[in-house]
Design a protein around this motif. Structure first.
Motif, PDB file in Angstrom:
ATOM      1  N   THR A  67       0.829  -1.198   0.000  1.00 16.47           N
ATOM      2  CA  THR A  67       0.000   0.000   0.000  1.00 16.47           C
ATOM      3  C   THR A  67       0.865   1.250   0.000  1.00 16.47           C
ATOM      4  OG1 THR A  67      -1.653  -1.220   1.272  1.00 16.47           O
ATOM      5  CG2 THR A  67      -1.919   1.156   1.170  1.00 16.47           C
ATOM      6  N   SER A  68       2.041   1.149   0.630  1.00 15.01           N
ATOM      7  CA  SER A  68       2.971   2.278   0.711  1.00 15.01           C
ATOM      8  C   SER A  68       3.755   2.503  -0.580  1.00 15.01           C
ATOM      9  CB  SER A  68       3.957   2.057   1.870  1.00 15.01           C
ATOM     10  OG  SER A  68       3.277   1.913   3.098  1.00 15.01           O
ATOM     11  N   GLY A  69       3.596   1.616  -1.547  1.00 11.12           N
ATOM     12  CA  GLY A  69       4.298   1.774  -2.817  1.00 11.12           C
ATOM     13  C   GLY A  69       5.723   1.256  -2.818  1.00 11.12           C
ATOM     14  N   VAL A  70       6.049   0.348  -1.892  1.00 15.04           N
ATOM     15  CA  VAL A  70       7.393  -0.217  -1.821  1.00 15.04           C
ATOM     16  C   VAL A  70       7.421  -1.541  -2.589  1.00 15.04           C
ATOM     17  CG1 VAL A  70       9.262  -0.973  -0.308  1.00 15.04           C
ATOM     18  CG2 VAL A  70       7.651   0.774   0.489  1.00 15.04           C
ATOM     19  N   PRO A  71       8.298  -1.691  -3.592  1.00 17.31           N
ATOM     20  CA  PRO A  71       8.386  -2.977  -4.293  1.00 17.31           C
ATOM     21  C   PRO A  71       8.808  -4.072  -3.320  1.00 17.31           C
ATOM     22  CG  PRO A  71      10.214  -1.543  -4.909  1.00 17.31           C
ATOM     23  CD  PRO A  71       9.271  -0.713  -4.108  1.00 17.31           C
ATOM     24  N   ALA A  72       8.215  -5.255  -3.494  1.00 14.26           N
ATOM     25  CA  ALA A  72       8.395  -6.304  -2.493  1.00 14.26           C
ATOM     26  C   ALA A  72       8.950  -7.582  -3.093  1.00 14.26           C
ATOM     27  CB  ALA A  72       7.063  -6.598  -1.804  1.00 14.26           C
ATOM     28  N   LEU A  73       9.747  -8.272  -2.287  1.00 11.75           N
ATOM     29  CA  LEU A  73      10.197  -9.633  -2.556  1.00 11.75           C
ATOM     30  C   LEU A  73       9.672 -10.497  -1.422  1.00 11.75           C
ATOM     31  CD1 LEU A  73      13.697 -10.923  -3.583  1.00 11.75           C
ATOM     32  CD2 LEU A  73      12.549 -11.884  -1.580  1.00 11.75           C
ATOM     33  N   VAL A  74       8.826 -11.467  -1.759  1.00 12.38           N
ATOM     34  CA  VAL A  74       8.208 -12.310  -0.733  1.00 12.38           C
ATOM     35  C   VAL A  74       8.126 -13.746  -1.245  1.00 12.38           C
ATOM     36  CG1 VAL A  74       6.828 -10.384   0.154  1.00 12.38           C
ATOM     37  CG2 VAL A  74       5.841 -11.903  -1.577  1.00 12.38           C
ATOM     38  N   HIS A  99      -1.521 -11.112 -10.047  1.00 12.92           N
ATOM     39  CA  HIS A  99      -1.367  -9.686 -10.353  1.00 12.92           C
ATOM     40  C   HIS A  99       0.084  -9.289 -10.626  1.00 12.92           C
ATOM     41  CE1 HIS A  99      -5.522  -8.404  -9.326  1.00 12.92           C
ATOM     42  NE2 HIS A  99      -5.477  -9.446  -8.505  1.00 12.92           N
ATOM     43  N   GLN A 100       1.014 -10.260 -10.534  1.00 14.94           N
ATOM     44  CA  GLN A 100       2.441  -9.963 -10.699  1.00 14.94           C
ATOM     45  C   GLN A 100       2.818  -8.774  -9.808  1.00 14.94           C
ATOM     46  OE1 GLN A 100       2.936  -9.423 -14.975  1.00 14.94           O
ATOM     47  NE2 GLN A 100       3.080 -11.624 -15.294  1.00 14.94           N
ATOM     48  N   ALA A 101       2.468  -8.894  -8.527  1.00 17.17           N
ATOM     49  CA  ALA A 101       2.543  -7.780  -7.589  1.00 17.17           C
ATOM     50  C   ALA A 101       3.803  -7.778  -6.734  1.00 17.17           C
ATOM     51  CB  ALA A 101       1.313  -7.803  -6.674  1.00 17.17           C
ATOM     52  N   ASP A 106      12.597   0.272 -13.676  1.00 20.85           N
ATOM     53  CA  ASP A 106      11.293   0.122 -14.328  1.00 20.85           C
ATOM     54  C   ASP A 106      10.559  -1.097 -13.776  1.00 20.85           C
ATOM     55  OD1 ASP A 106      11.671   2.345 -15.912  1.00 20.85           O
ATOM     56  OD2 ASP A 106      12.390   1.224 -17.659  1.00 20.85           O
ATOM     57  N   TYR A 107      11.278  -2.189 -13.614  1.00 20.01           N
ATOM     58  CA  TYR A 107      10.677  -3.407 -13.052  1.00 20.01           C
ATOM     59  C   TYR A 107      10.167  -3.136 -11.638  1.00 20.01           C
ATOM     60  CZ  TYR A 107      10.470  -8.120 -11.045  1.00 20.01           C
ATOM     61  OH  TYR A 107      10.064  -9.275 -10.405  1.00 20.01           O
ATOM     62  N   ALA A 108      10.982  -2.463 -10.839  1.00 20.17           N
ATOM     63  CA  ALA A 108      10.597  -2.172  -9.449  1.00 20.17           C
ATOM     64  C   ALA A 108       9.355  -1.290  -9.398  1.00 20.17           C
ATOM     65  CB  ALA A 108      11.761  -1.501  -8.728  1.00 20.17           C
ATOM     66  N   GLN A 109       9.309  -0.251 -10.230  1.00 24.60           N
ATOM     67  CA  GLN A 109       8.167   0.661 -10.231  1.00 24.60           C
ATOM     68  C   GLN A 109       6.889  -0.051 -10.673  1.00 24.60           C
ATOM     69  OE1 GLN A 109       9.216   4.093 -12.588  1.00 24.60           O
ATOM     70  NE2 GLN A 109      11.013   4.550 -11.322  1.00 24.60           N
ATOM     71  N   ASN A 110       7.003  -0.915 -11.667  1.00 28.49           N
ATOM     72  CA  ASN A 110       5.822  -1.642 -12.143  1.00 28.49           C
ATOM     73  C   ASN A 110       5.311  -2.632 -11.095  1.00 28.49           C
ATOM     74  OD1 ASN A 110       5.622  -0.364 -14.653  1.00 28.49           O
ATOM     75  ND2 ASN A 110       7.089  -1.768 -15.604  1.00 28.49           N
ATOM     76  N   ALA A 166       5.539  -2.209  -7.869  1.00 24.66           N
ATOM     77  CA  ALA A 166       4.889  -1.399  -6.838  1.00 24.66           C
ATOM     78  C   ALA A 166       3.509  -0.926  -7.281  1.00 24.66           C
ATOM     79  CB  ALA A 166       5.780  -0.213  -6.489  1.00 24.66           C
ATOM     80  N   LYS A 167       3.381  -0.508  -8.541  1.00 25.25           N
ATOM     81  CA  LYS A 167       2.093  -0.026  -9.043  1.00 25.25           C
ATOM     82  C   LYS A 167       1.062  -1.143  -9.088  1.00 25.25           C
ATOM     83  CE  LYS A 167       3.981   3.733 -11.884  1.00 25.25           C
ATOM     84  NZ  LYS A 167       4.259   4.187 -13.267  1.00 25.25           N
ATOM     85  N   ARG A 168       1.486  -2.315  -9.570  1.00 27.36           N
ATOM     86  CA  ARG A 168       0.548  -3.441  -9.630  1.00 27.36           C
ATOM     87  C   ARG A 168       0.135  -3.892  -8.234  1.00 27.36           C
ATOM     88  NH1 ARG A 168       4.041  -5.121 -14.046  1.00 27.36           N
ATOM     89  NH2 ARG A 168       5.182  -6.522 -12.638  1.00 27.36           N
TER      90      ARG A 168
END
Length: 382
Positions: free
Chosen positions: A301-308, A321-323, A346-350, A352-354
């Motif tokens: 929700t905070s817009g931080v790209p995640a690895l989980v 959702h490729q989130a 670009d990958y990180a931003q996408n 986060a947006k998804r």
């Protein structure tokens, strides 16, 4: 309705307390009454209580509670005196006394159990002898007696079926949710970095959770060791209370000369947590087992790209959702994912947006709270 939640309602317990808090806010708006019955140990920091709700804190009874989780004679006495006051008793988690006690006292309340991921293979194997004993004594029988078993996803559905040998009729998939607006307007960037001596050019890799092997720290630390020389500006922040793995973590840091590269900052709450999320470049949770990770939702929700890992409680949503970078439970793949996110903006931003869109579309607490209330009412009419 008069609703009683039973849970260790503390900051240290993490997700379940936050879930109860957010759900209670919405339920109170609709005119229902909510109490929270919480076993606790002296000195524990209790989670905030929504205005209009009531917290009943009951001391854990030692030494029994060190072996049998949440055992509390005062909690049992409270239930015996007041259980008839409630229309719904919602128990959070299994394997502990709080999920058994309401079945020991005759009452007409609707009894709801949320599993919180505690039947997955990793969780069952942890302290297996205790769980085998509790299973033999009562666990399957009280799940059968519950009016509603809440689970969060299809993975958890399969866990329940494997444990019970069939899909029970009282099982319902209702994901957890969160109050999204709290993490859509974060503090100004820079406060967390300044507090911990991190420059604007450094990459903040944020882990938030209890320092427990269950969270995948035995994988995350070796993965960071693999990449920190390739990304010398990276700093791994471990934010959470010790839950059995801090000593091992500090030994790893010392052994590999990672002082200054890996920082243990303790548990972060409220504004401090939001400041950390505002400054994070990457959120990490390669967990072996989660019921439903609110920390991951907060980061997304905070817009931080995640690895989980796919065990955070909604891996099916994340994949669809490729989130996030869904890592395998191995250091090499975690390292690969870190590098991908840190080196490909670009990958990180996408990602986060998804992720933000996925959370907004599926996990808004206003929608989830109404789903759960509808199930309470449906059971009440049966």
């Amino acid at each position: 309705m008069r609703i009683l939640n039973i849970c260790a309602y503390t900051w240290a317990i993490g997700g379940p307390a936050r879930i109860i808090y957010d759900h209670t806010l919405e339920v109170l708006k609709q005119g229902h009454q909510v109490d929270i019955l919480s076993p606790m140990t002296e000195g524990e920091k209790m989670y905030p209580v929504p205005e209009g709700a009531k917290l009943i804190a009951c001391t854990r009874t030692t030494p029994i509670s060190s072996v049998y989780r949440e055992f509390s004679v005062p909690m049992y006495r409270y239930l015996k005196a007041h259980i008839q006051d409630y229309d719904v008793i919602h128990m959070h988690g299994i394997w502990h006394f709080g999920s058994l006690a309401p079945f020991l006292i005759p009452n007409k309340a609707i009894k709801v159990i949320t599993i919180h991921g505690l039947l997955d293979k990793w969780a069952l194997a942890h302290h297996q002898w205790k769980k085998d004993l509790v299973t033999f004594l009562y666990q399957k029988s009280i799940l059968a007696k519950a009016d509603l078993i809440q689970i969060n996803n299809t993975d958890e559905e399969q866990d329940v079926i494997r444990y019970l040998g069939e899909r029970p009729k009282n099982l319902k998939i209702i994901p957890n949710g969160m109050k999204l607006e709290e993490y859509q307007n974060l503090p100004q960037k820079g406060a967390f970095r300044k507090r911990h001596g991190l420059g604007a050019d450094q990459k903040v890799l944020l882990f938030m959770g209890r320092l427990n092997v269950k969270k995948g720290l035995d994988l995350l630390l070796p993965a960071f060791l693999k990449i920190h020389q390739q990304v010398p500006e990276a700093t791994l922040i471990l934010a959470g209370p010790d839950d059995g793995y801090e000593k091992t973590t500090r030994e790893f840091i010392s052994q590999h000369q990672l002082e200054g590269k890996v920082k243990l900052v303790g548990m972060l709450t409220d504004t401090l947590k939001k400041e950390a999320l505002a400054d994070a470049d990457l959120f990490l949770l390669p967990s072996y087992s989660e019921g439903f990770s609110i920390a991951v939702l907060e980061a997304m929700t905070s817009g931080v790209p995640a690895l989980v890992s796919d065990r955070v409680g909604f891996g099916d949503y994340i994949a669809r959702h490729q989130a996030a970078y869904l890592c395998k439970l191995e250091p090499d793949d975690i390292a690969k994912g870190m590098l991908k996110i840190l080196q490909d903006s670009d990958y990180a931003q996408n990602l986060a947006k998804r992720a933000q869109k996925m959370v907004e579309d599926n996990f808004d607490i206003r929608v989830i709270a109404n789903q759960l209330l509808a199930e309470y009412k449906k059971v009440n009419k049966m």
